[in-house]
Each structure stands twice: as structure tokens, then as C-alpha cells.
Design a protein around this motif. Structure first.
Motif, mmCIF file in Angstrom:
data_model
loop_
_atom_site.group_PDB
_atom_site.id
_atom_site.type_symbol
_atom_site.label_atom_id
_atom_site.label_comp_id
_atom_site.label_asym_id
_atom_site.label_seq_id
_atom_site.Cartn_x
_atom_site.Cartn_y
_atom_site.Cartn_z
ATOM 1 N N THR A 56 0.834 -1.209 0.000
ATOM 2 C CA THR A 56 0.000 0.000 0.000
ATOM 3 C C THR A 56 0.861 1.248 0.000
ATOM 4 O O THR A 56 0.542 2.242 -0.669
ATOM 5 C CB THR A 56 -0.939 -0.003 1.217
ATOM 6 O OG1 THR A 56 -1.771 -1.170 1.169
ATOM 7 C CG2 THR A 56 -1.817 1.239 1.227
ATOM 8 N N GLY B 225 1.761 2.214 -3.408
ATOM 9 C CA GLY B 225 0.695 2.547 -4.349
ATOM 10 C C GLY B 225 -0.061 1.375 -4.907
ATOM 11 O O GLY B 225 -0.759 1.497 -5.924
ATOM 12 N N ASP C 111 -2.753 -1.901 -3.950
ATOM 13 C CA ASP C 111 -3.706 -2.439 -2.978
ATOM 14 C C ASP C 111 -4.121 -3.843 -3.392
ATOM 15 O O ASP C 111 -4.742 -4.034 -4.447
ATOM 16 C CB ASP C 111 -4.949 -1.543 -2.884
ATOM 17 C CG ASP C 111 -4.623 -0.139 -2.396
ATOM 18 O OD1 ASP C 111 -3.858 -0.023 -1.423
ATOM 19 O OD2 ASP C 111 -5.121 0.825 -2.998
ATOM 20 N N HIS D 211 -4.215 -7.360 -7.539
ATOM 21 C CA HIS D 211 -4.086 -6.070 -6.884
ATOM 22 C C HIS D 211 -4.475 -4.971 -7.865
ATOM 23 O O HIS D 211 -4.502 -5.176 -9.073
ATOM 24 C CB HIS D 211 -2.679 -5.851 -6.317
ATOM 25 C CG HIS D 211 -1.592 -5.819 -7.346
ATOM 26 N ND1 HIS D 211 -0.818 -6.927 -7.661
ATOM 27 C CD2 HIS D 211 -1.114 -4.816 -8.122
ATOM 28 C CE1 HIS D 211 0.060 -6.613 -8.574
ATOM 29 N NE2 HIS D 211 -0.094 -5.328 -8.878
ATOM 30 N N SER D 212 -4.782 -3.830 -7.318
ATOM 31 C CA SER D 212 -5.144 -2.666 -8.123
ATOM 32 C C SER D 212 -4.199 -1.527 -7.780
ATOM 33 O O SER D 212 -3.527 -1.531 -6.745
ATOM 34 C CB SER D 212 -6.600 -2.244 -7.849
ATOM 35 O OG SER D 212 -6.772 -1.912 -6.473
ATOM 36 N N ASN E 220 -3.358 2.389 -6.884
ATOM 37 C CA ASN E 220 -3.950 3.549 -6.224
ATOM 38 C C ASN E 220 -4.097 4.672 -7.244
ATOM 39 O O ASN E 220 -3.100 5.131 -7.817
ATOM 40 C CB ASN E 220 -3.055 3.994 -5.064
ATOM 41 C CG ASN E 220 -3.701 5.059 -4.204
ATOM 42 O OD1 ASN E 220 -4.512 5.852 -4.679
ATOM 43 N ND2 ASN E 220 -3.338 5.090 -2.942
ATOM 44 N N THR F 240 -4.528 7.721 -6.977
ATOM 45 C CA THR F 240 -3.884 8.994 -6.607
ATOM 46 C C THR F 240 -2.365 8.933 -6.757
ATOM 47 O O THR F 240 -1.703 9.952 -6.593
ATOM 48 C CB THR F 240 -4.235 9.361 -5.156
ATOM 49 O OG1 THR F 240 -3.721 8.357 -4.255
ATOM 50 C CG2 THR F 240 -5.740 9.477 -4.974
ATOM 51 N N ASN F 241 -1.852 7.751 -7.049
ATOM 52 C CA ASN F 241 -0.403 7.590 -7.194
ATOM 53 C C ASN F 241 -0.074 7.440 -8.676
ATOM 54 O O ASN F 241 -0.355 6.408 -9.286
ATOM 55 C CB ASN F 241 0.071 6.358 -6.418
ATOM 56 C CG ASN F 241 1.584 6.259 -6.338
ATOM 57 O OD1 ASN F 241 2.300 6.773 -7.189
ATOM 58 N ND2 ASN F 241 2.082 5.596 -5.311
#
Length: 437
Positions: free
Chosen positions: A129, A132, A134, A189-190, A192, A194-195
Motif C-alpha cells: 500500500t 501505491g 492495494d 491487486h489494483s 492507487n 492517486t499515485n
């Protein structure tokens, strides 16, 4: 006690230069790498990957993730240039190692490879996390694809994915195309949103989804289609590089040697694309490729060689900068046609694309704008897979002095004519007025 403390001091004096010698700006490739394992059997089950690194000159230090003597620093100096974490189930690292020290390790400009699977702990998820990425909140979920699976899993749960959606970047995955699909079995995973520093390198197909393969699907899965990332990379603003994989098996000898045929495809390959994919990716993350350096930023007036302390508006000047790329062993001239220079004051007044002599020198010439103030030569270069370059040099620009203007300006001739015509008319009017009877 005095003798012991003196001995420790002497040892630290000799040890410090050795600790700081491994990482150098002039030799950016990581060489001393710490490998954390949750089981030492991974040394043999993933031996091809580790032997590939050793053959390229890396010094691997294998340790259990719960080793009580773990440390990344000693005497304020980092012991390692890179870190590989193949310990997805570890709840807590041993010694002085924790998620904060790993974040500090990356913040120092060093590199990280982290791999997870269905047993990924909160510790591993937390580190991801921070980078960046998740992972699926459902710890039992895996990537399932009923269309793009390997035919060897035809009677299984379709969790052995034959992935072909690779990032199109020669600098990250090499110039040789990866022909065979990459076998993947692990968690989704995905990224972020915002990153903007993190990037998908290996993506799932549009038919993939993340769910528990051993239970009935009662609701729509949270992660579906190409939004699922299987392997992601991040290049931080300090040019540290991170690789995060949702599969530890991706690096295993078994998948390296396994043949692969994607469901619905007639093409059958004797060997999967895993070894080529992982090898090329490891070259990128450890700065064997895509690492740039720039220097020797030079500017001067046309016809001169010395750099002036100040420019005058409308001066003609020449600008040049040298850029080189690290090949893994030496610095080679960087060749590109998209490097630009800005002549900047609050906003770029001049933006020029630099020409190259293909020997590392980028150059151009332009005229100083008709605006005076404090300007900067700025070279800010960002390109997918390459380290970011940011150079600047400040220079003031002055207006013309009073004795540097042209005596007569051709565009002002109408105004000069009007002035002399007015004077002549006034003279005629005065003569007529005074002497007319």
C-alpha cells in the motif's frame, strides 16, 4: 573496557568505507542484495531466478524473514543496495526490520522486489500500500480467468493464468519480444488512482476476476477485467524502483520450465515466458537498464566559448547538455529526439527540442526573448521506464543600455517625417504671420 571500545572504533573506521563502497552514482547497478525468505526451501525452488542474478554479478545474502539479527543499516550506512522479499506469510520481520525501515530504504534511493500470494500478511499488504498497490481485501481470493487460462489447468479452477498483456516498453522488458505467455497463479491487486508513479507491467485479461475459487460466487467481485494488475512497478521521485508481484510462483523454477498453451490458442510453447519476463524486469529494477545521468550543462553567446554572467535581450545563444545511459557495465551515449530545454521565468518563454550528435551531446541555439529578468535553463526529462532528469541553471537577462539602441529605427521613419513636417509647417506659418501685410 577501554581496549574493547577502542577496537570497536577501529573496526567501524575500516568497515564504513566498505559499506558505502557498494552503491555509487557512477556505478548505479545494485550489487549487494538482501533476500528475505519465509522458508529456506525457496532457495532451491526458485534457484533459476537467484542463479540468474548471481551470474550477473549480484551478491545475494539469504536470510529468514524472522531472523533476529536482521538489519538494513549499520553505523548509519546501508548494508545493501537492493531488497527482495519472498516472505508473503511473515507477520513480523526479525531484528530491526519493519515496514518503516523498508520505506526508509526505498526513500534512500534503493530498490525493492516484493512478492505476495494468498497467504499475504497484513505486513506485506501494508508495504504494498505504501508503494501505491492495494491487494484484494479478501485474503482467500485469487485471480480466476475462464478464457485466458493455461490448458494444463483445463479441469482445474482456472487460476493458472496465461497472461499476455505486457507493458509496451523496451526499457522495462527489453527489446526482445516475449513470445510465450507468462504463467501466473496468485492474488490480484489494483493501483492507487492517486499515485501516478505506479504502473501495470503485467495485466489480467478483460475476462478475469478476483474471487475465492473454492466457494460459490454470490456477489459481483470487486476486482475484474483489465483493472486487475498481476505485476506492477513503481519508480519513485528519487528514482528508486519497486516491483510488486501478486504471485510468488511467478519466480519459481516449475513455472520457468513449464510449457504453456493458452486456452483457445493453437500456439503451444515448450517454455513459458516467465524466465524472460522476470529476468528483464530484474534488470530494470536493479538499474541495469534505463538509468540516465546528465551533466556538463553549457551555454554561451553564438561565436563565443565562455559562459557569460548575464545576457542581454535578443542575444543569440547556444545551449548544450550531455546525457548518458547506464548499460549495466558502463555509461553509453543516450540517443533520443524528445529531450527539450526551457528558458524559464515563471513560465517557459522558449521551449526547444535538442538535437543530438549521437555521442551523448544534446544542443540547440535560440534568441533570448525581449523580456528582461532572472531566467533559468531547465531540462526536465521524464520518459516511461527511464530515471527522471531535472537540471537547471539560473541566468539574468538585462535590457539594452541607453547607448546600445539603434540611432534611427526604420519602423519609426513615419514618426520622424511627421516631426520634421510639423517643424517646417510651424516655420512657414510664423514667417507668413510676421511678414504678411
Amino acid at each position: 573496557m577501554m581496549n574493547i571500545s577502542r577496537s570497536v572504533s577501529l573496526i567501524s573506521l575500516f568497515l564504513l568505507p566498505l559499506l558505502s563502497f557498494s552503491f555509487s552514482v557512477d556505478n548505479p547497478t545494485d550489487r549487494r542484495v538482501l533476500v528475505l525468505l519465509d522458508d529456506l526451501s525457496l532457495k532451491s525452488s526458485h534457484s533459476i531466478f537467484f542463479n540468474t542474478l548471481k551470474s550477473r554479478g549480484f551478491d545475494l545474502d539469504f536470510k529468514l524473514a524472522e531472523d533476529s539479527k536482521l538489519a538494513l543499516q549499520r553505523y548509519g550506512q546501508y548494508l545493501y543496495d537492493g531488497l527482495i522479499i519472498f516472505a508473503p506469510s511473515t507477520e513480523r520481520f526479525g531484528g530491526s526490520l519493519d515496514s518503516k525501515s523498508i520505506a526508509d530504504f526505498v526513500d534512500s534511493g534503493r530498490d525493492l522486489i516484493l512478492s505476495a500470494d494468498t497467504s499475504a500478511s497484513d505486513l506485506i499488504r501494508g508495504i504494498s500500500t505504501e508503494c501505491g498497490v492495494d491487494f484484494d481485501e479478501d485474503s482467500s481470493a485469487m485471480v480466476i480467468d475462464h478464457t485466458s487460462f493455461s490448458v494444463s489447468d483445463v479441469d482445474g479452477d482456472h487460476t493458472l493464468i496465461a497472461a499476455e498483456d505486457l507493458v509496451k516498453s523496451d526499457v522495462i522488458l527489453g527489446k526482445t519480444k516475449i513470445e510465450a505467455p507468462v504463467l501466473f497463479r496468485g492474488v490480484a491487486h489494483s493501483l492507487n488512482p492517486t499515485n501516478n508513479l505506479v504502473l501495470k507491467v503485467l495485466s489480467a485479461s478483460p475476462s478475469a476476476y478476483s474471487a475465492n475459487p473454492s466457494s460459490k460466487l454470490l456477489s459481483a467481485p470487486q476486482l475484474t477485467g483489465s483493472a486487475i494488475s498481476l505485476v506492477s512497478v513503481m519508480q519513485a521521485r528519487n528514482n528508486a524502483r519497486v516491483v510488486i508481484s501478486g504471485s510468488l510462483q511467478l519466480f519459481s523454477d516449475r513455472l520457468f520450465r513449464s510449457g504453456v498453451q493458452k486456452a483457445g490458442s493453437p500456439n503451444k510453447y515448450e517454455k513459458s515466458g516467465n524466465e524472460q519476463f522476470v529476468t528483464e524486469l530484474s534488470k530494470w529494477v536493479f538499474h541495469e537498464r534505463g538509468h540516465l545521468k546528465a551533466g556538463n550543462l553549457v551555454h554561451h553567446r553564438v561565436g563565443e566559448t565562455d559562459e557569460p554572467a548575464i545576457y542581454r535581450i535578443k542575444d543569440d545563444l547556444e545551449f548544450s547538455v550531455e546525457i548518458f545511459e547506464w548499460s549495466g557495465k558502463s555509461w553509453e551515449p543516450y540517443v533520443a529526439n524528445d529531450v527539450q530545454v526551457q528558458f524559464y521565468m515563471m513560465s517557459p518563454y522558449v521551449l526547444k527540442t535538442l538535437s543530438t550528435d549521437k555521442k551523448g551531446l544534446f544542443h540547440t541555439s535560440f534568441k533570448v526573448p525581449d523580456v528582461y529578468g532572472v531566467f533559468q535553463f531547465k531540462v526536465e526529462y521524464e520518459k516511461l521506464g527511464y530515471t527522471t532528469l531535472s537540471l537547471s541553471k539560473q541566468i539574468p537577462v538585462r535590457p539594452y543600455r541607453h547607448n546600445e539602441y539603434e540611432r534611427f529605427i526604420p519602423t519609426a521613419y513615419p514618426y520622424y517625417g511627421a516631426c520634421f513636417t510639423t517643424m517646417a509647417g510651424f516655420f512657414v506659418f510664423s514667417f507668413v504671420y510676421l511678414y504678411h501685410k
